[in-house]
Design a protein around this motif. Structure first.
Motif, short mmCIF file in Angstrom:
data_model
loop_
_atom_site.label_atom_id
_atom_site.label_comp_id
_atom_site.label_asym_id
_atom_site.label_seq_id
_atom_site.Cartn_x
_atom_site.Cartn_y
_atom_site.Cartn_z
N LYS A 238 -1.83 6.59 -6.78
CA LYS A 238 -3.27 6.77 -6.61
C LYS A 238 -3.78 8.01 -7.35
CE LYS A 238 -4.24 4.17 -2.49
NZ LYS A 238 -4.87 4.14 -1.21
N ASP A 239 -2.95 9.06 -7.45
CA ASP A 239 -3.39 10.28 -8.13
C ASP A 239 -2.86 10.36 -9.56
OD1 ASP A 239 -0.81 10.63 -7.30
OD2 ASP A 239 -1.04 12.75 -6.79
N GLU B 120 0.83 -1.21 0.00
CA GLU B 120 0.00 0.00 0.00
C GLU B 120 0.87 1.26 0.00
OE1 GLU B 120 -2.79 -0.17 3.19
OE2 GLU B 120 -3.97 -1.75 2.24
N LEU C 72 1.99 1.76 -3.44
CA LEU C 72 0.88 2.12 -4.31
C LEU C 72 0.45 3.58 -4.12
CD1 LEU C 72 -1.19 0.98 -6.35
CD2 LEU C 72 -2.66 0.47 -4.40
N ALA C 73 0.75 4.17 -2.98
CA ALA C 73 0.28 5.52 -2.66
C ALA C 73 0.66 6.57 -3.72
CB ALA C 73 0.80 5.93 -1.29
#
Length: 170
Positions: A47-48, A40, A43-44
């Motif tokens: 995300k945008d 995670e 992956l952060a």
């Protein structure tokens, strides 16, 4: 005594079950949880991505519109200058008498490219073409214009010629 021995076996059995359940289930669950947190965290930043992609697309459109206003199609400044000169001369009825290779000089870390060309026609049309060359593209600044009245000995008429120097620093 028999009950005490059974209690000991029961206690040892419970400890053995606790140890087995930890090693077989709980330990793997905790390892998967740690791995999930790491994934995670990786992956952060992504995300945008759709928002960043949209922003880059808008920037691309903006820069393309700027380049379109400058009317630059390829990377050669000399070719672009000659193309713009030809287009504007055809519109204004001006003749391109001469178009020379750029003169390159070193000034510190910069190179100065000086383009020299001769135009022939009437005064107003010459000024229109020169103004368009200065404003339309990123060709540099016009550093010198020399107007000269010349006689065409074949026809016996006088005509106006302009020698223009355009300088660009790179």
């Amino acid at each position: 005594m028999k009950i005490n021995r059974n209690n000991k076996f029961l206690f040892l059995g419970i400890l053995l079950l606790l140890f087995l359940s930890y090693t077989l289930a709980i330990d793997k669950t905790l390892a998967l949880k740690v791995e999930s947190q790491k994934l995670e965290a990786q992956l952060a930043p992504f995300k945008d991505m759709p928002k960043k992609r949209s922003l880059l697309h808008q920037k691309e459109k903006y820069y393309d519109s700027i380049l379109e206003k400058m009317d630059l199609m390829d990377t050669s400044v000399q070719n672009n200058l000659l193309r713009i000169l030809n287009e504007e001369a055809a519109k204004a009825g001006v003749k391109i008498m001469d178009f020379n290779q750029p003169h390159i000089t070193q000034r510190g870390e910069n190179e100065l490219y000086t383009f020299r060309f001769h135009l022939g026609g009437n005064y107003v049309d010459l000024l229109k073409v020169i103004h368009t060359v200065e404003q339309k593209g990123n060709f540099g600044e016009i550093i010198h214009i020399d107007f000269e009245k010349k006689k065409n000995y074949r026809t016996g008429k006088y005509g106006l010629e302009a020698m223009v120097l355009v300088q660009q620093a790179r």
